[in-house]
Scaffold this motif. Structure first.
Motif, PDB file in Angstrom:
ATOM      1  N   UNK A  36       0.762  -1.176   0.019  1.00 21.27           N
ATOM      2  CA  UNK A  36       0.014  -0.141  -0.066  1.00 21.27           C
ATOM      3  C   UNK A  36       0.848   1.080  -0.079  1.00 21.27           C
ATOM      4  N   UNK A  37       0.766   2.033  -0.930  1.00 22.89           N
ATOM      5  CA  UNK A  37       1.824   3.108  -1.050  1.00 22.89           C
ATOM      6  C   UNK A  37       1.445   4.348  -0.009  1.00 22.89           C
ATOM      7  N   UNK A  38       2.388   5.080   0.023  1.00 20.96           N
ATOM      8  CA  UNK A  38       2.317   6.254   0.755  1.00 20.96           C
ATOM      9  C   UNK A  38       1.676   7.457   0.323  1.00 20.96           C
ATOM     10  N   UNK A  39       0.400   7.571   0.368  1.00 16.09           N
ATOM     11  CA  UNK A  39      -0.506   8.467  -0.233  1.00 16.09           C
ATOM     12  C   UNK A  39      -0.781   9.664   0.812  1.00 16.09           C
ATOM     13  N   UNK A  40      -0.377  11.069   0.153  1.00 15.94           N
ATOM     14  CA  UNK A  40      -0.456  12.020   1.326  1.00 15.94           C
ATOM     15  C   UNK A  40      -1.732  12.436   1.504  1.00 15.94           C
ATOM     16  N   UNK A  41      -2.012  12.543   2.921  1.00 12.57           N
ATOM     17  CA  UNK A  41      -3.341  12.674   3.499  1.00 12.57           C
ATOM     18  C   UNK A  41      -4.172  11.704   3.553  1.00 12.57           C
ATOM     19  N   UNK A  42      -3.859  10.536   2.936  1.00 12.82           N
ATOM     20  CA  UNK A  42      -4.647   9.474   2.726  1.00 12.82           C
ATOM     21  C   UNK A  42      -4.065   8.355   3.765  1.00 12.82           C
ATOM     22  N   UNK A  43      -2.757   8.053   3.537  1.00 16.50           N
ATOM     23  CA  UNK A  43      -2.089   6.773   4.238  1.00 16.50           C
ATOM     24  C   UNK A  43      -1.643   6.959   5.413  1.00 16.50           C
ATOM     25  N   UNK A  44      -2.723   7.033   6.386  1.00 18.27           N
ATOM     26  CA  UNK A  44      -2.409   7.387   7.956  1.00 18.27           C
ATOM     27  C   UNK A  44      -2.120   6.088   8.961  1.00 18.27           C
ATOM     28  N   UNK A  45      -2.348   6.059   9.992  1.00 18.88           N
ATOM     29  CA  UNK A  45      -1.987   5.004  10.977  1.00 18.88           C
ATOM     30  C   UNK A  45      -3.120   3.809  10.692  1.00 18.88           C
ATOM     31  N   UNK A  46      -4.379   4.272  10.529  1.00 14.42           N
ATOM     32  CA  UNK A  46      -5.310   3.209  10.372  1.00 14.42           C
ATOM     33  C   UNK A  46      -5.116   2.293   9.430  1.00 14.42           C
ATOM     34  N   UNK A  47      -5.211   2.992   8.088  1.00 13.51           N
ATOM     35  CA  UNK A  47      -4.965   2.201   6.725  1.00 13.51           C
ATOM     36  C   UNK A  47      -3.655   1.302   6.772  1.00 13.51           C
ATOM     37  N   UNK A  48      -2.423   2.134   7.390  1.00 11.09           N
ATOM     38  CA  UNK A  48      -1.278   1.394   7.111  1.00 11.09           C
ATOM     39  C   UNK A  48      -1.169   0.283   7.946  1.00 11.09           C
ATOM     40  N   UNK A  49      -1.581   0.382   9.237  1.00 12.51           N
ATOM     41  CA  UNK A  49      -1.890  -0.625  10.298  1.00 12.51           C
ATOM     42  C   UNK A  49      -2.740  -1.853   9.444  1.00 12.51           C
ATOM     43  N   UNK A  50      -3.686  -1.383   9.077  1.00 16.03           N
ATOM     44  CA  UNK A  50      -4.721  -2.511   8.463  1.00 16.03           C
ATOM     45  C   UNK A  50      -3.931  -3.491   7.429  1.00 16.03           C
ATOM     46  N   UNK A  51      -3.253  -2.765   6.705  1.00 13.83           N
ATOM     47  CA  UNK A  51      -2.707  -3.414   5.558  1.00 13.83           C
ATOM     48  C   UNK A  51      -1.551  -4.219   5.855  1.00 13.83           C
ATOM     49  N   UNK A  53      -1.214  -5.660   9.098  1.00 14.74           N
ATOM     50  CA  UNK A  53      -1.914  -6.734   9.919  1.00 14.74           C
ATOM     51  C   UNK A  53      -2.545  -7.858   8.866  1.00 14.74           C
ATOM     52  N   UNK A  54      -2.736  -7.404   7.749  1.00 14.12           N
ATOM     53  CA  UNK A  54      -3.565  -8.173   6.764  1.00 14.12           C
ATOM     54  C   UNK A  54      -2.701  -9.150   5.885  1.00 14.12           C
ATOM     55  N   UNK A  55      -1.194  -9.011   6.029  1.00 13.18           N
ATOM     56  CA  UNK A  55      -0.458  -9.573   5.435  1.00 13.18           C
ATOM     57  C   UNK A  55       0.366  -8.744   4.216  1.00 13.18           C
ATOM     58  N   UNK A  56       0.052  -7.704   4.022  1.00 12.94           N
ATOM     59  CA  UNK A  56       0.774  -6.918   3.023  1.00 12.94           C
ATOM     60  C   UNK A  56       1.810  -5.981   3.803  1.00 12.94           C
ATOM     61  N   UNK A  57       2.161  -4.768   3.099  1.00 10.16           N
ATOM     62  CA  UNK A  57       3.115  -3.841   3.641  1.00 10.16           C
ATOM     63  C   UNK A  57       2.448  -2.377   3.437  1.00 10.16           C
ATOM     64  N   UNK A  58       2.149  -1.916   4.573  1.00 14.15           N
ATOM     65  CA  UNK A  58       1.418  -0.512   4.607  1.00 14.15           C
ATOM     66  C   UNK A  58       2.611   0.430   4.916  1.00 14.15           C
ATOM     67  N   UNK A  59       2.378   1.749   4.237  1.00 13.13           N
ATOM     68  CA  UNK A  59       3.306   2.692   4.431  1.00 13.13           C
ATOM     69  C   UNK A  59       2.650   3.865   4.666  1.00 13.13           C
ATOM     70  N   UNK A  60       3.108   4.548   5.918  1.00  8.74           N
ATOM     71  CA  UNK A  60       2.584   5.861   6.186  1.00  8.74           C
ATOM     72  C   UNK A  60       3.214   6.905   5.389  1.00  8.74           C
TER      73      UNK A  60
END
Length: 379
Positions: A36-51, A53-60
């Protein structure tokens, strides 16, 4: 499967086709080669952690955060998952060194860059054991950052959202793969991906996984306002445009009345607004005016920009914020990949990742076992 039960690494394709246990999964320490790419204003803690935790790589996405906000976001992600996650950086931010120091001290596993980092930045991260990823839009850019010693590149084709190039993903990815052949650099494909068929195609082109922005923006964990998500879901394949009217660089967004007005207005009319946005953005990001000017000087040097282009560069984050944070799509912009035209629902991140992996598994098994149904649809 719980977050704690998940085993990282290439063996973690969870019984699916072995081709899905890629070098990217091993490098990033994740189950699935999905970023999950680091999208300004979008990729916050909730989305990053969810990604993560689900097995992908979340990026703040840190460029739109102050240093203190980034520190708080890292702590929040770490409190929600013990899986690896990353932080996206701009190499020319005035406090880039402090942000890198924070990443290292907090044990963040991955640092990604939207533009070519400086050699000393890569070396510092690498010496601390941090995996580095750089987004590129051309083969020569991949070759250049590979020489710096980066761990991976995201090859983003012209279908991608936000700032993007003109080379289609299907042509760019194989070129980048060839460009870094003989090195340990891992290639992730981006631009036009949303499902398992796309992941299988990326693997066929030689990539080790995919990175997605728009598909993650349109999930339940994304905090983009629901009425703005509805605009995205209603956008057809032909509903996006690549424009330079926002900040002087090609950027793919949803075509709206605001974009049409910007494209009709003379360049000189955009400059006062852009200069005002630069000051507002610096205040919100905790950047002093002297630091803002120093950043501008560095941008002029690194990217050979005029002062007008430097000022215009502030348009993108502030106009994006107006839409995806404040919910005012009439005065803001809606960055998106062209793939928005094939997305019509809002799954949870966990549902999305499992579905992509299941679809990719089905495609790969069908291709490896041709038979009477080998031309049928997967999934």
């Amino acid at each position: 499967m719980s977050d704690q039960d998940a085993a990282p690494g290439p063996a973690a394709a969870d019984g699916r086709h072995p081709a899905l246990g890629t070098r990217a999964a091993a490098l990033l320490g994740v189950r699935y080669p999905l970023v999950q790419t680091g999208m300004g204003w979008v990729s916050g803690a909730r989305l990053t952690a969810a990604t993560s935790a689900a097995g992908g790589l979340g990026i703040l996405a840190s460029a739109t955060m102050t240093l203190d906000e980034l520190r708080a976001a890292i702590a929040k992600v770490a409190s929600r998952t013990d899986r690896p996650f990353g932080v996206n950086l701009l190499p020319n931010q005035p406090d880039a060194a402090d942000r890198i120091g924070l990443i290292i001290s907090e044990g963040v596993r991955v640092a990604s860059f939207a533009a070519a980092p400086r050699p000393e930045q890569v070396h510092r991260l690498r010496d601390a054991g941090v995996t580095t990823i750089v987004t590129v839009g051309a083969k020569r850019h991949a070759e250049k950052v590979a020489e710096l010693g980066v761990s991976a590149v995201i090859a983003q084709g012209g279908e991608g959202g936000g700032h993007t190039g003109s080379v289609p993903t299907s042509l760019l990815v194989p070129q980048v793969v060839d460009g870094v052949a003989g090195t340990d650099v891992v290639v992730l494909a981006a631009g036009g991906f949303s499902d398992g068929r796309g992941l299988a195609a990326a693997l066929a082109w030689g990539a080790d996984g995919v990175a997605m922005g728009t598909r993650f923006l349109l999930t339940q964990e994304s905090h983009v306002p629901d009425h703005v998500k509805a605009i995205y879901l209603q956008t057809p394949l032909t509903g996006t445009v690549v424009t330079t009217a926002i900040d002087g660089a090609p950027q793919r967004v949803i075509r709206t009345a605001m974009i049409d007005a910007l494209e009709r207005s003379p360049g000189l009319m955009r400059f006062p607004r852009a200069a005002g946005n630069a000051l507002r953005f610096s205040k919100q990001a905790g950047v002093s005016v002297p630091d803002l000017l120093r950043t501008g000087v560095q941008m002029r040097k690194d990217q050979e920009l005029t002062w007008a282009q430097v000022a215009l560069a502030a348009n993108a984050p502030m106009m994006t914020k107006a839409s995806v944070v404040d919910g005012d799509a009439e005065v803001g912009i809606l960055p998106t990949g062209q793939v928005v035209g094939v997305i019509d629902e809002l799954p949870t991140v966990a549902e999305l990742l499992e579905r992509i992996m299941d679809e990719a598994d089905a495609v790969l098994r069908r291709l490896c076992s041709p038979g009477p149904d080998s031309t049928g649809s997967a999934g």
